[in-house]
Design a protein around this motif. Structure first.
Motif, PDB file in Angstrom:
ATOM      1  N   LEU A 327      -4.863  -4.535  12.958  1.00 17.53           N
ATOM      2  CA  LEU A 327      -3.886  -5.255  12.143  1.00 17.53           C
ATOM      3  C   LEU A 327      -4.124  -5.051  10.656  1.00 17.53           C
ATOM      4  N   PHE A 328      -5.404  -5.052  10.246  1.00 15.21           N
ATOM      5  CA  PHE A 328      -5.735  -4.956   8.826  1.00 15.21           C
ATOM      6  C   PHE A 328      -6.885  -3.976   8.608  1.00 15.21           C
ATOM      7  N   GLU A 329      -6.866  -3.315   7.461  1.00  7.73           N
ATOM      8  CA  GLU A 329      -8.019  -2.553   7.001  1.00  7.73           C
ATOM      9  C   GLU A 329      -8.904  -3.472   6.158  1.00  7.73           C
ATOM     10  N   ARG A 330     -10.174  -3.112   6.016  1.00  4.23           N
ATOM     11  CA  ARG A 330     -11.125  -3.926   5.235  1.00  4.23           C
ATOM     12  C   ARG A 330     -10.966  -5.399   5.622  1.00  4.23           C
ATOM     13  N   LEU A 331     -10.928  -5.632   6.913  1.00  5.88           N
ATOM     14  CA  LEU A 331     -10.492  -6.936   7.413  1.00  5.88           C
ATOM     15  C   LEU A 331     -11.418  -8.090   7.057  1.00  5.88           C
ATOM     16  N   ASP A 332     -12.682  -7.801   6.724  1.00  5.40           N
ATOM     17  CA  ASP A 332     -13.613  -8.872   6.373  1.00  5.40           C
ATOM     18  C   ASP A 332     -13.660  -9.148   4.876  1.00  5.40           C
ATOM     19  N   GLU A 333     -12.884  -8.414   4.098  1.00  7.98           N
ATOM     20  CA  GLU A 333     -12.871  -8.610   2.653  1.00  7.98           C
ATOM     21  C   GLU A 333     -11.815  -9.646   2.263  1.00  7.98           C
ATOM     22  N   TYR A 334     -12.125 -10.406   1.203  1.00  8.80           N
ATOM     23  CA  TYR A 334     -11.156 -11.343   0.633  1.00  8.80           C
ATOM     24  C   TYR A 334     -10.441 -10.644  -0.505  1.00  8.80           C
ATOM     25  N   ASP A 335      -9.198 -10.281  -0.268  1.00 14.26           N
ATOM     26  CA  ASP A 335      -8.412  -9.525  -1.232  1.00 14.26           C
ATOM     27  C   ASP A 335      -7.039 -10.173  -1.345  1.00 14.26           C
ATOM     28  N   ILE A 336      -6.797 -10.872  -2.447  1.00 18.59           N
ATOM     29  CA  ILE A 336      -5.551 -11.629  -2.566  1.00 18.59           C
ATOM     30  C   ILE A 336      -4.353 -10.736  -2.843  1.00 18.59           C
ATOM     31  N   THR A 337      -4.595  -9.443  -3.084  1.00 17.77           N
ATOM     32  CA  THR A 337      -3.481  -8.506  -3.254  1.00 17.77           C
ATOM     33  C   THR A 337      -3.138  -7.800  -1.931  1.00 17.77           C
ATOM     34  N   ARG A 338      -3.788  -8.193  -0.855  1.00 18.12           N
ATOM     35  CA  ARG A 338      -3.556  -7.562   0.446  1.00 18.12           C
ATOM     36  C   ARG A 338      -2.101  -7.753   0.876  1.00 18.12           C
ATOM     37  N   LYS A 339      -1.497  -6.708   1.347  1.00 19.54           N
ATOM     38  CA  LYS A 339      -0.132  -6.793   1.871  1.00 19.54           C
ATOM     39  C   LYS A 339      -0.182  -7.252   3.330  1.00 19.54           C
ATOM     40  N   GLY A 340       0.682  -8.192   3.673  1.00 19.21           N
ATOM     41  CA  GLY A 340       0.783  -8.623   5.059  1.00 19.21           C
ATOM     42  C   GLY A 340      -0.045  -9.829   5.441  1.00 19.21           C
ATOM     43  N   ALA A 341      -0.838 -10.367   4.509  1.00 15.22           N
ATOM     44  CA  ALA A 341      -1.675 -11.519   4.860  1.00 15.22           C
ATOM     45  C   ALA A 341      -0.838 -12.719   5.280  1.00 15.22           C
ATOM     46  N   ALA A 342       0.330 -12.869   4.683  1.00 14.93           N
ATOM     47  CA  ALA A 342       1.191 -14.007   5.025  1.00 14.93           C
ATOM     48  C   ALA A 342       1.716 -13.925   6.447  1.00 14.93           C
ATOM     49  N   ALA A 343       1.646 -12.736   7.050  1.00 18.31           N
ATOM     50  CA  ALA A 343       2.144 -12.557   8.413  1.00 18.31           C
ATOM     51  C   ALA A 343       1.049 -12.728   9.464  1.00 18.31           C
ATOM     52  N   SER A 344      -0.117 -13.216   9.069  1.00 18.13           N
ATOM     53  CA  SER A 344      -1.172 -13.459  10.047  1.00 18.13           C
ATOM     54  C   SER A 344      -0.741 -14.584  10.988  1.00 18.13           C
ATOM     55  N   MET A 345      -1.559 -14.849  12.005  1.00 16.97           N
ATOM     56  CA  MET A 345      -1.196 -15.858  13.007  1.00 16.97           C
ATOM     57  C   MET A 345      -1.700 -17.251  12.658  1.00 16.97           C
ATOM     58  N   SER A 346      -2.076 -17.476  11.416  1.00 15.89           N
ATOM     59  CA  SER A 346      -2.677 -18.759  11.046  1.00 15.89           C
ATOM     60  C   SER A 346      -1.725 -19.932  11.216  1.00 15.89           C
ATOM     61  N   PHE A 347      -0.431 -19.697  11.118  1.00 18.50           N
ATOM     62  CA  PHE A 347       0.568 -20.736  11.363  1.00 18.50           C
ATOM     63  C   PHE A 347       1.242 -20.567  12.721  1.00 18.50           C
TER      64      PHE A 347
END
Length: 405
Positions: A327-347
């Motif tokens: 789903l994501f590259e560099r998945l363990d990094e905190y990167d607020i410019t990451r594209k697609g983070a809002a589409a995670s399954m957190s909600f």
């Protein structure tokens, strides 16, 4: 793969996964558990709790979007809410299936519309800025109690139109959400701690307690108009009181913790306050407040080529999915410019995705933006402490120093 509706399948059972998902060490530091779950396979059996578990995107998407094979009306937690003796409140909205769910969801979406949410924005901003003024006078604060809890309970109470005194509100939601997991010592202690507040909880969800113009009042009005079944409005008020704000508090806490640990990311927010929402989205991608969403299997079926038995729960472990390398590259990094983070399954996902997520994101954006205007650095002054919670991944204490701009 065989047709998933084929009940004559010769597919194999999923491999066993013998890790206690609710052990203290897992609740305190869950990331190794999530990695192990993904590595164990697309679907696993957890004999200790008599459930299946998934931690990959494809299987999670399949389960949460199929409301016939995998139902919510048996409860979104570990236990079957249809069994006698349930102690926690049940959500008529979250723990129901079509067609009952469809009518309720449609009506609540009209009430909690984007227009309604936008109408809250100026109030959120004003209260966030007032709170930051108080925080700067203190200097050293608890990011959970002084920021996340104080702000969210204040604004959420006004929006929903229900009084939320911190002590009773936190005790009730801690009880209700712990009981989404096993009926272990932790959940029973949470129930014991909530007992003194049960009378308040019952009164707080009553029609006469709803403040005119708030979501609870509008829901009662919709029930009076015949747009919702009898009893739904009180149940919705119960849902707000017993779990409508914990995830937002948790998400803001995780965001502040990560921003304190990554000053370069905080600098980005300070330079461009529009990134406040992105900072929250990325924080809850990495550390979603809800650990797991359960569904009940209605018939013998297959997922990822494995045979699943009817009458068993299957858990979608959200953080494991959010850190899926597919789903994501560099998945363990905190990167607020990451594209697609809002589409995670957190909600969540599908027809049961969180109906209050627009409010949650606006609350988080408001307080983080207010901090960014006045605070040049956020520093940890001690180790963050985490709650031992069956169902949620929440900070208990976050010692911070706020350095004024």
């Amino acid at each position: 793969m065989l047709d998933p509706k084929n009940t004559n399948s010769t597919a194999m059972s999923p491999p066993e996964f013998n890790v206690d998902m609710y052990a203290d060490e897992v609740l305190r530091n869950p990331i190794p558990f999530y990695d192990a779950l993904r590595d164990a396979g697309p679907v696993v059996s957890v004999p200790q709790y008599g459930v299946y578990a998934v931690g990959h995107t494809a299987e999670a998407t399949e389960i949460l979007n199929d409301n016939e094979r995998f139902i919510a009306s048996a409860g979104t937690g570990l236990v079957d809410i249809r069994d006698p003796g349930l102690l926690r409140p049940v959500s008529f909205l979250l723990e129901s299936d079509p067609p009952q769910h469809t009518l309720a969801r449609t009506t609540m979406q009209r009430i909690m519309s984007p227009v309604f949410v936008r109408s809250c924005q100026s109030m959120f901003i004003d209260r966030a800025e007032a709170l930051v003024d108080e925080l700067l006078d203190k200097g050293q604060v608890d990011g959970v109690g002084d920021i996340a809890e104080k702000f969210v309970l204040n604004v959420f109470s006004s929006v929903v139109g229900l009084e939320l005194p911190p002590g009773p509100a936190i005790a009730i939601t801690t009880m209700a959400l712990n009981m989404q997991g096993p009926m272990n010592e932790r959940s029973m202690q949470a129930y014991k701690d909530a007992e003194p507040h049960l009378a308040w909880f019952e009164q707080a969800q009553a029609r006469e307690s709803a403040i005119p113009g708030g979501i609870a009042d509008l829901t009662y009005q919709a029930e009076d108009a015949g747009n919702l079944p009898e009893g739904f409005a009180k149940n919705m008020a119960s849902t707000f009181l017993a779990g409508g704000f914990d995830s937002t508090i948790g998400g803001i806490g995780h965001t502040l913790n990560l921003l304190a640990q990554h000053p370069s990311q905080w600098d980005l927010v300070c330079a461009k306050s529009q990134l406040a929402r992105a900072a929250f989205n990325e924080a809850i991608r990495l550390n979603p407040p809800f650990r797991v969403i359960y569904r009940m299997i209605t018939r013998e079926t297959e997922v990822a080529g494995y045979r699943l038995e009817p009458g068993m729960k299957i858990g979608v472990w959200i953080c494991a999915v959010n850190r899926d390398p597919n789903l994501f590259e560099r998945l363990d990094e905190y990167d607020i410019t990451r594209k697609g983070a809002a589409a995670s399954m957190s909600f969540g996902m599908g027809i049961h995705n969180c109906i209050g997520q627009m409010l949650a994101r606006l609350e988080a954006e408001s307080i983080i933006s207010a901090l960014a205007k006045r605070v040049s650095r956020i520093e940890l002054t001690g180790e963050p402490e985490y709650q031992l919670h069956n169902h949620m991944y929440l900070l208990d204490r976050l010692p911070l120093r706020l350095i004024p701009a």
